[in-house]
Each structure stands twice: as structure tokens, then as C-alpha cells.
Write a protein that holds these residues in place. Sequence first.
Motif, short mmCIF file in Angstrom:
data_model
loop_
_atom_site.label_atom_id
_atom_site.label_comp_id
_atom_site.label_asym_id
_atom_site.label_seq_id
_atom_site.Cartn_x
_atom_site.Cartn_y
_atom_site.Cartn_z
N ASN A 206 26.18 47.75 -31.84
CA ASN A 206 25.95 47.80 -33.29
C ASN A 206 27.25 47.92 -34.08
OD1 ASN A 206 23.13 47.71 -32.86
ND2 ASN A 206 23.04 49.94 -32.63
N ASN A 207 28.22 47.12 -33.66
CA ASN A 207 29.52 47.03 -34.33
C ASN A 207 30.35 48.32 -34.23
OD1 ASN A 207 31.28 45.21 -35.62
ND2 ASN A 207 30.94 46.23 -37.59
N ILE A 208 30.00 49.20 -33.27
CA ILE A 208 30.76 50.42 -33.03
C ILE A 208 31.31 50.36 -31.61
CG2 ILE A 208 30.64 52.95 -32.80
CD1 ILE A 208 28.41 52.91 -34.89
N LEU A 209 32.56 50.76 -31.43
CA LEU A 209 33.17 50.77 -30.10
C LEU A 209 32.92 52.11 -29.42
CD1 LEU A 209 36.63 49.04 -30.74
CD2 LEU A 209 34.45 48.00 -30.06
N TYR A 210 32.43 52.04 -28.18
CA TYR A 210 32.13 53.24 -27.40
C TYR A 210 32.92 53.22 -26.10
CZ TYR A 210 28.08 54.16 -30.39
OH TYR A 210 27.25 54.43 -31.46
N ASN A 211 33.13 54.41 -25.55
CA ASN A 211 33.71 54.56 -24.22
C ASN A 211 32.57 54.56 -23.21
OD1 ASN A 211 35.97 55.00 -22.50
ND2 ASN A 211 35.35 57.11 -22.27
N SER A 212 32.51 53.51 -22.40
CA SER A 212 31.46 53.38 -21.40
C SER A 212 31.92 54.02 -20.09
CB SER A 212 31.15 51.89 -21.18
OG SER A 212 30.38 51.70 -20.01
N LEU A 213 30.99 54.28 -19.20
CA LEU A 213 31.35 54.79 -17.87
C LEU A 213 31.42 53.64 -16.86
CD1 LEU A 213 29.34 58.13 -17.70
CD2 LEU A 213 31.77 57.82 -18.11
N LYS A 214 31.42 52.42 -17.37
CA LYS A 214 31.53 51.25 -16.50
C LYS A 214 32.64 50.35 -17.01
CE LYS A 214 26.65 51.09 -15.09
NZ LYS A 214 25.41 50.27 -15.09
N LEU A 215 33.30 49.68 -16.07
CA LEU A 215 34.34 48.73 -16.45
C LEU A 215 33.68 47.41 -16.85
CD1 LEU A 215 37.49 48.77 -16.47
CD2 LEU A 215 37.36 47.36 -14.43
N ILE A 216 34.09 46.88 -18.00
CA ILE A 216 33.52 45.63 -18.52
C ILE A 216 34.62 44.58 -18.54
CG2 ILE A 216 32.37 44.56 -20.50
CD1 ILE A 216 31.46 47.43 -21.27
N LYS A 217 34.25 43.36 -18.17
CA LYS A 217 35.20 42.25 -18.14
C LYS A 217 34.91 41.32 -19.33
CE LYS A 217 36.63 38.35 -15.20
NZ LYS A 217 36.39 37.68 -13.90
N TYR A 218 35.95 41.08 -20.14
CA TYR A 218 35.83 40.17 -21.28
C TYR A 218 36.73 38.96 -21.04
CZ TYR A 218 33.89 44.26 -23.71
OH TYR A 218 33.14 45.34 -24.09
N THR A 219 36.19 37.76 -21.30
CA THR A 219 36.97 36.53 -21.12
C THR A 219 37.04 35.67 -22.38
OG1 THR A 219 35.01 35.42 -20.22
CG2 THR A 219 36.53 36.41 -18.63
N ASP A 220 36.23 35.98 -23.38
CA ASP A 220 36.24 35.22 -24.63
C ASP A 220 37.44 35.65 -25.47
OD1 ASP A 220 35.80 33.98 -27.03
OD2 ASP A 220 33.98 35.08 -27.54
N PRO A 221 38.40 34.73 -25.72
CA PRO A 221 39.61 35.10 -26.46
C PRO A 221 39.33 35.75 -27.82
CG PRO A 221 39.89 32.94 -25.47
CD PRO A 221 38.46 33.33 -25.25
N LYS A 222 38.30 35.28 -28.53
CA LYS A 222 37.98 35.87 -29.84
C LYS A 222 37.50 37.30 -29.69
CE LYS A 222 36.92 31.58 -32.32
NZ LYS A 222 35.88 30.81 -33.05
#
Length: 361
Positions: A206-222
Motif C-alpha cells: 500500500n505504497n509503504i515500505l516495510y522491513n520483511s523477514l524474507k529476502l526479496i529479489k527485484y529485477t525491474d529497473p523502475k
Amino acid sequence: MMLKHICIAPKNSRRVQFWKKTLEQYGHELQHITYIDIIEDTYVLSPKNQYICRLESAGEDFDTYKAIMLFGCTSSSEIQKIEQLKENFGELTNFNSWSKGWKKILSKIKALASIYTIDFINDPETIAFVFDKYKTQQFLRTKKIACPPILGICDGYASLIQKMLKTSKKQVFIKPSYGSSASGIMAFRYIYPEKQVLYSTIKEVNNILYNSLKLIKYTDPKKIASIINRMTPHDLLIEEWIPKWSYNNLSIDFRVVVIKGEVACIVARGSKHMITNLHLGNQKLDIQDSGVPVQIQEKIEAIAVEVMATFPKLNYAGIDILVDRRGEVYVLEVNAFGDMLLGITNEEGKTIYEQEYELLS
């Protein structure tokens, strides 16, 4: 004068209970003072007593978190912003506001020694100093202690790419200078615009950044650019990403607890990915299970002791150490509250807290 033990920590801190239990084993009582007590001057101390004071982490309590940030505010607009905060577990925000309040309250605690007879186990001003990752690494370099190379402070995605291209670095860690427990850490690899990847515990909801307990992989440059840009209001340290020691398909680094100049324990932390913090579900390993030869273990111990010698007013701390795949040793961080390693005992069956009491008495 009567000798008294006090501990300054949030009201429901587990760490206070561990220290209290340890002191009781040795026949001492513990007086618990909260950080809010310090802010509001509601603590009770006597000039007739001599105090030994232990400070503990101010984390894990929203009321304490908010009170410390308000304590550091210097304008009505800042106060209004912080007063409106509601508890939103895991939200990544206010690192810099927290740092201002944290430094200010530690300064106030330090000033207690001018009124009362207080010996601090770990000096408040030194705790404040090592809380700043960037400043700590710069200081350690002046002492000829190896740390991963720093590319500077990240002030946006575009300038980050420029710094990486200028220094020919293809992969970096981006860390909040005042963060802890891997909160907000990003591992970024950039080969060219169409080939880049960001690994982080940061999750957007919901447009808020949270600290997750899982590692997430992002590949979209935007998406990568958006996350990095949204984190840059905080002071972000750019550090070269050095591949860690690898053994049994795990990336491994080391938490070394040093008490009064002696290594109390080394815990190897093994992970399937590049971020090894134990609360992310990674493995706690014995040093013997890390595949590190004895000579490298000796280097780890030596550099940890050397680091602590540069901070003579810290009697204990957890030093995070990286060993690269050639066996070179680097210091990542000095954690003044890095001693809470549950279930760890020495050859005599003593816990970390028991070792601290005996070595400091």
C-alpha cells in the motif's frame, strides 16, 4: 557508599531480564530505569550510592521509539510529524530522526555521571559513536583496520549508478547508517541498464515500505530505482559487496563477542543468500562447522580484539566480521548491544551474560 546495579532499557526488555537473572545468581539486585524515565526525569537515584550502569538496546518498544524521536526534535514541524506517528510494525521510516533522539538521550545519560557516582559498563558517548556505521568505518580505517571499501553516501539511484561506474564496482551493499538488524539493507548488482538486480528485505505494501523477514529479489529497473530513491531521505552508506566465505553452499560471516579484551565466543552465521542476520531464519553455526581453517579463525579473533582496543570505553560488544573467499578478513560493524546470543555457553558452561559479569567484576 552502597554499590547498586542499574540497567537503562525499555520497560519490557528481554535483555533486562537476562541481566537481572545473572546478577541475582551473584547476589545482586537490579534497578530498572526506562529511557522514558530518563526523558521525563522520573528516575530515582541517590548521591549516597555508587552505581554500575548497563545500557541496553532501545528497540522493540514503540512508546520508547516515539519518545526518543520526540526528544530529538528541534522544530515544531518535526514534533508535529512524530506526534502523528502510529505504531505500524516493520515500517521503514525515520532512521535519521531516531538517530538524533538517540544521540541526545545518550548524552543526557552520560551527564548523570556529573551528578551521581556512576560507572558505565559501556560508555554512552561511545555507544552513540559506533551506532553510526559510516563514522565507525571511517574511524577504523584511520587505525589501519580493514573494512569493505566505501563508495560514499547514496543520495539517489542515478548518482549511485554514477558512483558504481566511476569506481568500476558492479555490486554494492546499501545500508542505513543508523539501522540495525538488517533493517533497510539492500544488495545491488548492476551490470548494465537491462541487467540489474536488487536483493532486500524491503517490501512495499500500500505504497509503504516495510522491513520483511524474507529476502526479496527485484529485477525491474523502475522498481529498483523507486525503492532506492524512496530510501534516500535516510543516510545510506554505499559499501562494496565482497562475496563472503562459502562452505556447504552457505554464505558465512561471523559475530564475535569480545568482553574486556577477550574473545568470549564466535558465532558463524550461515545463509543461502548474502544477508546472514539470524532473525531472518539463517543458521547459527559453530566455528568448527564453518570450514574456516585455524589460521583464519585466529585472524578473526585478532582483528576483533584490535577493534575493541580502539574503543577503550566499550567493555563488551559484538563485532561483525566478513571473511572473503581468499581468507581476507574485514570488519563490517561494531554493535554495542551485540551480546544477546541465546543458548551460547563457553567451555565452563557460562552464558555470555555470566562471562560479562565475571570479567567485569
